[in-house]
Design a protein around this motif. Structure first.
Motif, PDB file in Angstrom:
ATOM      1  N   MET A 197       0.781  -1.284  -0.028  1.00 19.79           N
ATOM      2  CA  MET A 197       0.231  -0.008  -0.185  1.00 19.79           C
ATOM      3  C   MET A 197       0.979   1.193   0.090  1.00 19.79           C
ATOM      4  N   LEU A 198       1.802   1.226   0.871  1.00 14.62           N
ATOM      5  CA  LEU A 198       2.925   2.421   1.036  1.00 14.62           C
ATOM      6  C   LEU A 198       3.511   2.611  -0.358  1.00 14.62           C
ATOM      7  N   ARG A 199       3.957   1.590  -0.833  1.00 15.86           N
ATOM      8  CA  ARG A 199       4.804   1.724  -2.150  1.00 15.86           C
ATOM      9  C   ARG A 199       3.875   2.390  -3.145  1.00 15.86           C
ATOM     10  N   GLU A 200       2.833   1.669  -3.274  1.00 21.82           N
ATOM     11  CA  GLU A 200       1.694   2.106  -4.383  1.00 21.82           C
ATOM     12  C   GLU A 200       1.264   3.815  -4.163  1.00 21.82           C
ATOM     13  N   PHE A 201       1.244   4.030  -2.641  1.00 17.43           N
ATOM     14  CA  PHE A 201       0.797   5.465  -2.551  1.00 17.43           C
ATOM     15  C   PHE A 201       1.970   6.415  -2.838  1.00 17.43           C
ATOM     16  N   LEU A 202       3.085   5.988  -2.311  1.00 19.71           N
ATOM     17  CA  LEU A 202       4.336   6.968  -2.872  1.00 19.71           C
ATOM     18  C   LEU A 202       4.369   7.209  -4.351  1.00 19.71           C
ATOM     19  N   ARG A 203       4.299   6.070  -5.032  1.00 15.12           N
ATOM     20  CA  ARG A 203       4.593   6.104  -6.398  1.00 15.12           C
ATOM     21  C   ARG A 203       3.184   6.864  -7.227  1.00 15.12           C
ATOM     22  N   ARG A 204       2.123   6.828  -6.823  1.00 19.43           N
ATOM     23  CA  ARG A 204       0.968   7.476  -7.334  1.00 19.43           C
ATOM     24  C   ARG A 204       0.930   8.873  -6.856  1.00 19.43           C
ATOM     25  N   GLU A 205       1.194   9.131  -5.548  1.00 19.93           N
ATOM     26  CA  GLU A 205       0.905  10.675  -5.396  1.00 19.93           C
ATOM     27  C   GLU A 205       2.360  11.323  -5.073  1.00 19.93           C
ATOM     28  N   ILE A 206       3.460  10.798  -5.304  1.00 20.64           N
ATOM     29  CA  ILE A 206       4.647  11.629  -4.966  1.00 20.64           C
ATOM     30  C   ILE A 206       5.451  11.320  -6.582  1.00 20.64           C
ATOM     31  N   MET A 207       5.779  10.162  -6.865  1.00 16.83           N
ATOM     32  CA  MET A 207       6.405  10.021  -8.169  1.00 16.83           C
ATOM     33  C   MET A 207       5.758  10.704  -9.367  1.00 16.83           C
ATOM     34  N   HIS A 208       4.509  10.211  -9.455  1.00 18.48           N
ATOM     35  CA  HIS A 208       3.508  10.740 -10.700  1.00 18.48           C
ATOM     36  C   HIS A 208       3.521  12.081 -10.481  1.00 18.48           C
ATOM     37  N   ARG A 209       3.413  12.844  -9.448  1.00 18.47           N
ATOM     38  CA  ARG A 209       3.220  14.168  -9.277  1.00 18.47           C
ATOM     39  C   ARG A 209       4.425  14.822  -9.737  1.00 18.47           C
ATOM     40  N   ILE A 210       5.620  14.559  -9.283  1.00 15.00           N
ATOM     41  CA  ILE A 210       6.727  15.055  -9.723  1.00 15.00           C
ATOM     42  C   ILE A 210       6.944  14.821 -11.195  1.00 15.00           C
ATOM     43  N   ALA A 211       6.715  13.874 -11.723  1.00 12.39           N
ATOM     44  CA  ALA A 211       7.064  13.489 -13.258  1.00 12.39           C
ATOM     45  C   ALA A 211       6.017  14.529 -13.862  1.00 12.39           C
ATOM     46  N   ALA A 212       4.728  14.723 -13.302  1.00 12.26           N
ATOM     47  CA  ALA A 212       3.849  15.783 -14.031  1.00 12.26           C
ATOM     48  C   ALA A 212       4.460  17.136 -14.241  1.00 12.26           C
ATOM     49  N   THR A 213       5.120  17.365 -13.048  1.00 14.18           N
ATOM     50  CA  THR A 213       5.691  18.767 -13.406  1.00 14.18           C
ATOM     51  C   THR A 213       6.763  19.088 -14.260  1.00 14.18           C
ATOM     52  N   LEU A 214       7.192  17.980 -14.643  1.00 12.07           N
ATOM     53  CA  LEU A 214       8.354  18.228 -15.800  1.00 12.07           C
ATOM     54  C   LEU A 214       7.646  18.002 -17.185  1.00 12.07           C
ATOM     55  N   GLY A 215       6.355  18.248 -17.283  1.00 11.02           N
ATOM     56  CA  GLY A 215       5.738  18.453 -18.629  1.00 11.02           C
ATOM     57  C   GLY A 215       5.982  17.221 -19.413  1.00 11.02           C
ATOM     58  N   ASP A 216       6.238  17.307 -20.865  1.00 10.15           N
ATOM     59  CA  ASP A 216       6.160  16.367 -21.847  1.00 10.15           C
ATOM     60  C   ASP A 216       7.509  15.535 -22.003  1.00 10.15           C
ATOM     61  N   ALA A 217       8.379  15.645 -21.200  1.00 10.00           N
ATOM     62  CA  ALA A 217       9.719  15.124 -21.160  1.00 10.00           C
ATOM     63  C   ALA A 217       9.640  13.470 -21.313  1.00 10.00           C
ATOM     64  N   ASP A 218      10.231  12.847 -22.233  1.00 11.25           N
ATOM     65  CA  ASP A 218       9.928  11.474 -22.405  1.00 11.25           C
ATOM     66  C   ASP A 218      10.242  10.612 -21.152  1.00 11.25           C
ATOM     67  N   ASP A 219      11.351  10.894 -20.556  1.00 12.65           N
ATOM     68  CA  ASP A 219      11.901  10.252 -19.573  1.00 12.65           C
ATOM     69  C   ASP A 219      11.402  10.941 -18.126  1.00 12.65           C
TER      70      ASP A 219
END
Length: 220
Positions: free
Chosen positions: A130-152
């Motif tokens: 649960m914690l790993r999925e939470f961190l990935r969804r709510e933190i990793m994805h949020r940070i990645a979304a801030t970077l815009g359209d970068a492929d990586d």
């Protein structure tokens, strides 16, 4: 209409105490997260398990993220910490993330529970999942979304997070000196540019004298 056909009332069941209802919701959330993980668990399923209307969950909790914080007993919303840090100019993201995360972990009210949650996250079992999925969804994805359209973007976000997790492990879990006693400002100065580099490929405004990627030996 007979008394048996009266529609179900919305909200808290008659005669239910607020504390009892809140406890039932938390117990249902713990079971639902344990069986299905963070991403697959839904508020509707949690409400059904608790025997309450789904709208009642929002009366007690600010969404699924808040339920996770309550389930693992951490007086901190890491998704909010990251969200506030990301509300900054792109070239300041690294420093803002480092400062926000370390300031939160430095709190005496947060650290013991946060350390316990981190140990759970790197372990096995339903809570770890649960914690790993939470961190990935709510933190990793949020940070990645801030970077815009970068492929990586996801790779950049995970590399940046790896820097932060490394500092957290050494400072708060292993408590190695001298990093355990170094001030937050000094860690921001030293770690912020590395996090910024992973996010954007630039060192950011805090380390303007650092060599750019174009001037490094790798770019020759």
């Amino acid at each position: 209409m007979t008394e048996h056909s009266e529609p179900r009332r919305r909200g808290r069941p008659r005669g239910a105490k607020a504390g009892d209802t809140r406890t039932r919701i938390l117990e249902a959330a713990t079971a639902e997260f344990g069986e299905h993980g963070y991403e697959a668990a839904s508020l509707r399923a949690i409400a059904r398990r608790a025997g309450v209307d789904p709208a009642l969950i929002h009366h007690y909790f600010d969404g699924k993220q808040a339920l996770v914080a309550e389930v693992v007993k951490v007086p901190l919303r890491p998704d909010r910490v990251v969200r506030d840090a990301l509300d900054a100019p792109v070239d300041e993201l690294g420093a803002r993330l480092v400062r926000a995360v370390l300031t939160a972990w430095d709190s005496g009210a947060v650290r013991p529970a946060a350390v316990a949650a981190l140990r759970s996250a790197i372990g096995q079992g339903p809570v770890a999942r649960m914690l790993r999925e939470f961190l990935r969804r709510e933190i990793m994805h949020r940070i990645a979304a801030t970077l815009g359209d970068a492929d990586d973007a996801e790779l950049r976000a995970e590399l940046a997070a790896s820097q932060l997790v490394g500092v957290i492990m050494v400072r708060y879990v292993l408590e190695f000196e001298p990093i355990a006693s170094v001030g937050v400002d000094e860690l921001v100065r030293r770690v912020g540019p590395a996090v910024q580099w992973h996010l954007t490929g630039r060192f950011g405004s805090l380390d303007s004298d650092a060599p750019s990627a174009h001037n490094s030996s790798h770019g020759e």
